[in-house]
Structure formats: structure tokens, C-alpha cells
Design an enzyme around this catalytic site. Structure first.
Site, PDB file in Angstrom:
ATOM      1  CD  GLU A 221      -6.651   0.159  11.269  1.00 29.08           C
ATOM      2  OE1 GLU A 221      -7.803   0.116  11.743  1.00 29.08           O
ATOM      3  OE2 GLU A 221      -6.259  -0.582  10.333  1.00 29.08           O
TER       4      GLU A 221
ATOM      5  CG  LEU B 261      -7.359 -12.467   6.156  1.00 25.16           C
ATOM      6  CD1 LEU B 261      -7.065 -12.237   7.627  1.00 25.16           C
ATOM      7  CD2 LEU B 261      -8.454 -13.511   5.986  1.00 25.16           C
TER       8      LEU B 261
ATOM      9  CB  CYS C  58      -4.539   2.847  -0.737  1.00 21.06           C
ATOM     10  SG  CYS C  58      -4.647   3.518   0.924  1.00 21.06           S
TER      11      CYS C  58
ATOM     12  CB  CYS D  75      -0.911  -0.010   1.234  1.00 26.09           C
ATOM     13  SG  CYS D  75      -1.916   1.471   1.416  1.00 26.09           S
TER      14      CYS D  75
END
Length: 363
Positions: free
Chosen positions: A180, A235, A353, A135
Site C-alpha cells: 500500500e 474501490l 498481484c 489479492c
């Protein structure tokens, strides 16, 4: 300061000479401050409707307030609203925007239009501290958490893009942009409250999905708080060795710990969980990987979204071959796992992202 004298003194008494972000106050806190300023408490509800329901960014637009009160508000408070800095429109109609914050930091958000929905993808932090290897945001430093109103503003601005460009209202929100969300828990929760409140944007909680890289204790806290929105877990590998390699957060939040947290969360909320899984070429795309994922899916009622990867220049990962992805999905379905394959959106723009924000910083 607008003027000296009694009003200026009042603001100093209430806090400091620094303007207070009015949207950081609860309704009761705002009411108390208005009373201290010599105003009637019921004005707080009117102001709250202007800043949260009507999303105004200028006190002068609050037309049912007296000019004197509007001047007092400008003297004591600020509205630290988010602005669109730049937008890119993909050939598939995805709109990706960089947003400027009041302190000069940059974040990003995306409008993802499909035939049956208009989805806003919003950020929760400036940068990220989790260093996921695939990412682009993981290669940025985390500058700070976003305030609840900064998350809310992204939704407002992306909703406006949906109306102006496609004539449709926003239908869904996903907290899957930079950062996050569970490491900005309080502001994330307040933003959801304001987005879903009757005196806010009045969106249904079930239209909102919060995605996490996997913070076990915070997943349990979601259960304790009996949240009504949806939870998604990024995941990407269902064995610890591989997940440690691409997601260092797994070293402190193992799959065993996550499974326990998810069972606790489900027991408290009865909300099924979504597992997000990027199938990387020659990394997690074999039948054994699918078997491990199918086994992990037995912990809680769930579905799997297989996500097509947008490669980034900072990492060597590439998407698995199309037939490998289909075989992977077919195996999961054969095991009774509800599985969707999500195709990449915005391939012709900076759609990975964090990518646009990095470009803004380095140019």
C-alpha cells in the site's frame, strides 16, 4: 573496510562502521559529508547525477571522479541496488519480474506493453498488511517498506526491459504492485521526486499513478502536498457491507470518510480520480452495484476502470461473466461516468498481484 587509518576514522566519525546507503542522502547531506571527508562540495552534484540520472550501481563507473575519491566512497558508502531475479514473458508480451533486494527480500514488478504506451507496475512494500481477500499479496506478511531508491530501481530495470525487448521507452508508471503506497508515504513521495526530477529520470508527474486501497487521512495529505501525479482508488464495492467483506481496511476508512477525503484532495489539487473496480461473479456484478458505484462517482470528477480479475488459488473469487461486465459498464456510461474495461494481462504467467513473490518464498 578497504583500509585502516584516517579514512576509516572519518567514516566512524561520520556515522558508524556500517556503510551508509548513499542514495538515502539528500544532495545537501551528501555535500556536507564530502566536505567533512576533505572533498570539494561540488562533487556531490556529480555523484548525484551518477546515482540518479545515470543509475550507476558501482562507484568505479563514476569516471569523472578521481580514483582517490572513488576509494573514499567505497569506504564509507554503499549503493543498495535492486537486481532482477527472474522474469517471465507472457504471450501478450507482458513481462513480470521478481526482484532481489539487498537484504534478500523479494518483490515484483511488471512491464505492461500496449500499442500506445509502455507501463511499469511497481511495488512499494515487501508484502502487505491490508489483507484484501482477493489479492495474493494480502495473504503475505508485510516484511518492511521499500526505500525510495528500491522503488526507483524497479522503474529503471523495467524501463530497460521495455527498451531491450520492444525498442520503446517507458511512458507510464503505476504504483499498483505489492504493498500500500500510502502506508509508505515518505519513501513513495521521495521516489516520485527522484523519478520526476531533472537530475533524476525526468519523467512527467502526470505519467505516474499512485493506487491506494483507501487510507482517508493519507489521501488528505496528498491534497495538502498538492501532488501532481494521478490518484487511483481501489474501490471494488460502493457499499460498506460488501467492501468490509473483501477489504478490511474499509472498517476504519468507510466510504463516507473516503468520499470526504477525495473531495478535500480534489479541492486542493484539481486532479480527477480514477476508481478501480473488479467485477466479481455473484458478488458485486448486479445493476444495484452499478447504481451504487455511479452514485459514489458524483463526489469528485472521476473515471472508472473496470478490471478483469486474475483468480488466485488462495481465494474463491472469479471474474464476472463477459455480458455482465459489459452491462455494468454500459450502465455507468449511461449515467455519464467515463468507463474503461481493462482486460487482464499476462494470464499465462503468474500475473496476479503478489503471486510470483509468494512462489519465490515457498519454493
Amino acid at each position: 573496510m578497504v583500509k585502516k587509518g584516517k579514512l576509516t576514522y572519518l567514516c566512524i566519525v561520520l556515522s558508524t562502521t556500517k556503510l551508509i546507503d548513499i542514495r538515502s542522502l539528500s544532495l545537501e547531506q551528501l555535500k556536507a559529508r564530502l566536505v567533512d571527508m576533505g572533498e570539494q562540495g561540488f562533487r556531490a552534484k556529480q555523484i548525484y547525477e551518477w546515482i540518479w540520472q545515470k543509475s550507476v550501481t558501482d562507484f568505479e563507473e563514476m569516471s569523472n571522479l578521481s580514483k582517490g575519491l572513488r576509494e573514499k566512497l567505497k569506504e564509507c558508502f554503499s549503493i543498495n541496488y535492486v537486481k532482477v531475479k527472474e522474469s517471465q514473458i507472457s504471450s501478450d508480451k507482458t513481462i513480470k519480474s521478481s526482484f532481489s533486494l539487498y537484504d534478500g527480500n523479494i518483490i515484483e514488478g511488471v512491464l505492461i506493453p500496449t500499442p500506445d504506451r509502455m507501463t511499469a507496475c511497481v511495488s512499494s512494500q515487501v508484502g502487505c498488511s491490508l489483507t484484501c481477500k482477493f489479492c495474493a499479496t494480502g495473504y503475505m506478511d508485510r516484511k518492511r517498506n521499500l526505500n525510495a531508491d528500491e522503488i526507483y530501481d524497479q522503474v529503471v530495470l523495467i524501463s530497460k526491459q521495455a527498451e531491450e525487448n520492444y525498442g520503446q521507452p517507458l511512458s507510464n508508471i503505476v504504483y499498483m504492485g505489492m504493498g500500500e503506497p500510502l502506508l509508505n508515504y515518505a519513501n513513495m513521495m521521495k521516489s516520485v521526486e527522484r523519478i520526476t526530477a531533472a537530475d533524476g529520470l525526468n519523467m512527467a508527474a502526470k505519467r505516474i499513478t499512485v493506487s491506494t486501497a483507501g487510507i482517508a487521512k493519507m489521501i488528505k495529505k496528498l491534497g495538502d502536498d498538492e501532488v501532481r501525479f494521478n490518484l487511483a482508488l481501489s474501490l471494488h464495492a460502493a457499499n460498506d457491507k460488501k467492501r468490509n467483506e473483501i477489504m478490511p481496511i474499509n472498517e476504519q476508512n468507510s466510504l463516507t470518510a473516503l468520499a470526504e477525503a477525495l473531495r478535500y484532495y480534489y479541492a486542493k489539487t484539481k486532479n480527477p480520480v480514477t476508481f478501480e473496480y473488479i467485477v466479481f461473479h455473484n458478488f458485486n456484478d448486479e445493476l444495484q452495484d452499478a447504481k451504487e458505484l455511479a452514485k459514489f462517482c458524483k463526489h469528485v470528477p472521476c473515471k472508472v476502470n473496470i478490471i478483469e480479475y486474475n483468480p488466485i488459488s488462495l481465494a474463491d473469487f472469479v471474474n464476472a461473466e463477459a455480458d455482465k461486465i459489459e452491462d455494468f459498464a454500459s450502465y455507468l456510461r449511461s449515467q455519464g461516468v467515463v468507463t474503461n474495461v481493462r482486460r487482464s494481462r499476462g494470464k499465462d504467467i503468474d500475473a496476479a498481484c503478489g503471486q510470483l513473490a509468494i512462489k519465490e518464498k515457498t519454493n
